[in-house]
Design an enzyme around this catalytic site. Structure first.
Site: not given
Length: 177
Positions: A97, A57
């Site tokens: 993230k 991701s």
């Protein structure tokens, strides 16, 4: 010249000035090793922790299988900033993230381009060709929250799914991608 009196069964020079027995060289090394091990464990737990990225991701910035160092200390004094990579506790476990929105910001994605407070954000780490026609938001980031996105937007579960992340859930900042 006077003779040194030593208790029976001890070698000359093995007593300290106060008459106590000195620790053996092996005991000194064992105590020093335990102290160093304790210090390393404390630093690893509360200051800098290695973390392995278990999904793609954050590719291409952090490919799956990458190991990063996470600073767990400085967030206590200085919160995360725009574009920083952070480690946080998600419903799926700890993940890395990128911070794209801070408290009070309005975040939206319009035709694959991230906009913060109505201004397009340049993101050279995102491949916009894989995101043609993506729309999201707008979402306002509340006090005590951050909005995070993965660099691989096509294959990332992030604040678009979880919503803004509480600052208390952010456990560190990545210092070595």
């Amino acid at each position: 010249m006077s003779a040194l009196a030593v208790p029976v069964g001890t070698r000359a020079g093995s007593l300290s000035r106060a008459g106590r027995r000195r620790p053996s060289r092996g005991m000194t090394w064992a105590l020093a090793s335990l102290l160093v091990l304790g210090l390393v464990l404390a630093l690893r737990t509360w200051v800098v922790t290695p973390f392995q990225v278990v999904s793609d991701s954050m590719a291409p910035t952090l490919p799956e299988g990458s190991t990063v160092l996470v600073d767990r200390l400085t967030l206590r004094w200085d919160g995360p900033g725009y574009q920083e990579l952070v480690l946080f506790d998600s419903p799926d476990g700890p993940v890395v993230k990128r911070v794209v929105g801070l408290p009070g910001d309005t975040v939206r994605i319009y035709d694959a381009v991230l906009h913060v407070n109505g201004t397009p954000v340049e993101e050279p780490y995102v491949d916009l060709r894989t995101l043609d026609g993506v729309f999201f938001g707008p979402v306002e980031v509340g006090a005590g929250e951050v909005f995070v996105l993965g660099d691989n937007r096509f294959d990332s579960i992030d604040s678009r799914t979880y919503g803004p992340i509480a600052l208390e859930a952010v456990t560190g900042r990545v210092i070595s991608p």
